[in-house]
Design a protein around this motif. Structure first.
Motif, PDB file in Angstrom:
ATOM      1  N   GLU A  14      63.772 133.939  23.999  1.00  0.00           N
ATOM      2  CA  GLU A  14      62.930 133.025  24.874  1.00  0.00           C
ATOM      3  C   GLU A  14      62.167 131.992  24.085  1.00  0.00           C
ATOM      4  OE1 GLU A  14      59.609 134.405  26.906  1.00  0.00           O
ATOM      5  OE2 GLU A  14      59.506 136.105  25.426  1.00  0.00           O
ATOM      6  N   MET A  15      62.054 130.867  24.764  1.00  0.00           N
ATOM      7  CA  MET A  15      61.508 129.743  24.309  1.00  0.00           C
ATOM      8  C   MET A  15      59.915 129.698  24.931  1.00  0.00           C
ATOM      9  SD  MET A  15      64.199 126.766  24.150  1.00  0.00           S
ATOM     10  CE  MET A  15      63.082 125.610  23.027  1.00  0.00           C
ATOM     11  N   ASP A  17      56.188 127.938  25.456  1.00  0.00           N
ATOM     12  CA  ASP A  17      55.442 126.547  25.237  1.00  0.00           C
ATOM     13  C   ASP A  17      54.309 127.065  24.994  1.00  0.00           C
ATOM     14  OD1 ASP A  17      54.378 124.290  25.581  1.00  0.00           O
ATOM     15  OD2 ASP A  17      55.128 123.909  27.593  1.00  0.00           O
ATOM     16  N   ASN A  50      60.815 120.128  22.289  1.00  0.00           N
ATOM     17  CA  ASN A  50      61.972 119.534  22.973  1.00  0.00           C
ATOM     18  C   ASN A  50      61.365 119.430  24.575  1.00  0.00           C
ATOM     19  OD1 ASN A  50      64.436 118.958  24.500  1.00  0.00           O
ATOM     20  ND2 ASN A  50      65.198 119.377  22.031  1.00  0.00           N
ATOM     21  N   GLY A  52      59.768 119.603  28.110  1.00  0.00           N
ATOM     22  CA  GLY A  52      59.163 120.507  28.822  1.00  0.00           C
ATOM     23  C   GLY A  52      58.983 120.540  30.197  1.00  0.00           C
ATOM     24  N   PRO A  55      62.627 123.541  33.013  1.00  0.00           N
ATOM     25  CA  PRO A  55      63.006 124.893  32.518  1.00  0.00           C
ATOM     26  C   PRO A  55      64.250 125.172  32.123  1.00  0.00           C
ATOM     27  CG  PRO A  55      61.679 125.187  34.205  1.00  0.00           C
ATOM     28  CD  PRO A  55      61.977 123.811  34.341  1.00  0.00           C
ATOM     29  N   GLN A  58      65.442 124.567  28.312  1.00  0.00           N
ATOM     30  CA  GLN A  58      65.057 125.552  27.577  1.00  0.00           C
ATOM     31  C   GLN A  58      66.226 126.891  27.781  1.00  0.00           C
ATOM     32  OE1 GLN A  58      61.055 126.674  28.814  1.00  0.00           O
ATOM     33  NE2 GLN A  58      60.950 124.564  29.293  1.00  0.00           N
ATOM     34  N   ARG A  59      66.506 127.232  29.021  1.00  0.00           N
ATOM     35  CA  ARG A  59      67.478 128.150  29.284  1.00  0.00           C
ATOM     36  C   ARG A  59      68.841 127.621  28.705  1.00  0.00           C
ATOM     37  NH1 ARG A  59      65.395 128.480  34.482  1.00  0.00           N
ATOM     38  NH2 ARG A  59      66.857 126.901  35.178  1.00  0.00           N
ATOM     39  N   THR A  91      66.593 126.609  13.997  1.00  0.00           N
ATOM     40  CA  THR A  91      65.566 125.839  14.602  1.00  0.00           C
ATOM     41  C   THR A  91      64.512 125.191  13.556  1.00  0.00           C
ATOM     42  OG1 THR A  91      64.485 127.808  15.009  1.00  0.00           O
ATOM     43  CG2 THR A  91      65.921 126.941  16.775  1.00  0.00           C
ATOM     44  N   TYR A 113      57.483 124.520  21.101  1.00  0.00           N
ATOM     45  CA  TYR A 113      58.018 125.850  21.623  1.00  0.00           C
ATOM     46  C   TYR A 113      58.040 126.595  20.389  1.00  0.00           C
ATOM     47  CZ  TYR A 113      59.576 123.973  25.951  1.00  0.00           C
ATOM     48  OH  TYR A 113      59.474 123.217  27.312  1.00  0.00           O
ATOM     49  N   CYS A 115      60.311 129.613  19.331  1.00  0.00           N
ATOM     50  CA  CYS A 115      61.506 130.050  19.972  1.00  0.00           C
ATOM     51  C   CYS A 115      61.544 131.700  19.239  1.00  0.00           C
ATOM     52  CB  CYS A 115      62.544 129.297  18.992  1.00  0.00           C
ATOM     53  SG  CYS A 115      62.560 127.667  19.426  1.00  0.00           S
TER      54      CYS A 115
END
Ligand code: ZN
Length: 133
Positions: A14-15, A17, A50, A52, A55, A58-59, A91, A113, A115
């Motif tokens: 998941e990412m 924030d 990246n 925000g 969502p 991010q997915r 990353t 984020y 990660c």
């Protein structure tokens, strides 16, 4: 000064924030101008900046990374999480963000984020503020 951000992930990938956590530390340090350096203290997590706002971004990034580097049986690392180590290297593990007028200098749509690639786990990010003057 060295500070630490402690974050707990909830799923395997998941990412998270962490922008407001970082900004809160900048405020607590009363840093008006300088550089905020971040470094994640793990080999199966990363840091990135990246979008925000939506969502879905991010997915999509996590879906892409999971397809790019699947949990593949040809990896030889006994712990079975080589995919997470590879994604961490992809990353990167550190970021620098300028501080201007007491705030992180980020673009309108940018967020910071953590990660997670091998959660759920407690994670720690080291933060070093280099303040002007
Ligand atoms: Zn491992």
């Amino acid at each position: 000064m060295l500070r630490y951000l402690d974050v707990r992930s909830r799923t395997r990938t998941e990412m998270i924030d962490i922008t407001s956590l970082v900004q809160e530390q900048v405020r607590a340090a009363n840093a008006r101008s300088g550089v905020c350096n971040l470094f994640v203290l793990h080999t199966t997590a990363g840091l990135t900046i990246n979008e925000g706002a939506d969502p879905a971004v991010q997915r999509d990034m996590m879906t892409f990374l999971n397809r790019l580097v699947p949990l593949d049986p040809y990896f030889t690392h006994a712990e079975g999480n080589s995919d997470a180590h590879i994604k961490s290297t992809l990353t990167g593990t550190s970021l620098s963000v300028f501080i201007s007028e007491g705030k992180l200098l980020l673009g309108t749509w940018q967020s910071i984020y953590l990660c997670e690639f091998d959660g759920p786990r407690p994670r720690r990010v080291a933060m070093k503020l280099c303040v002007d003057g």
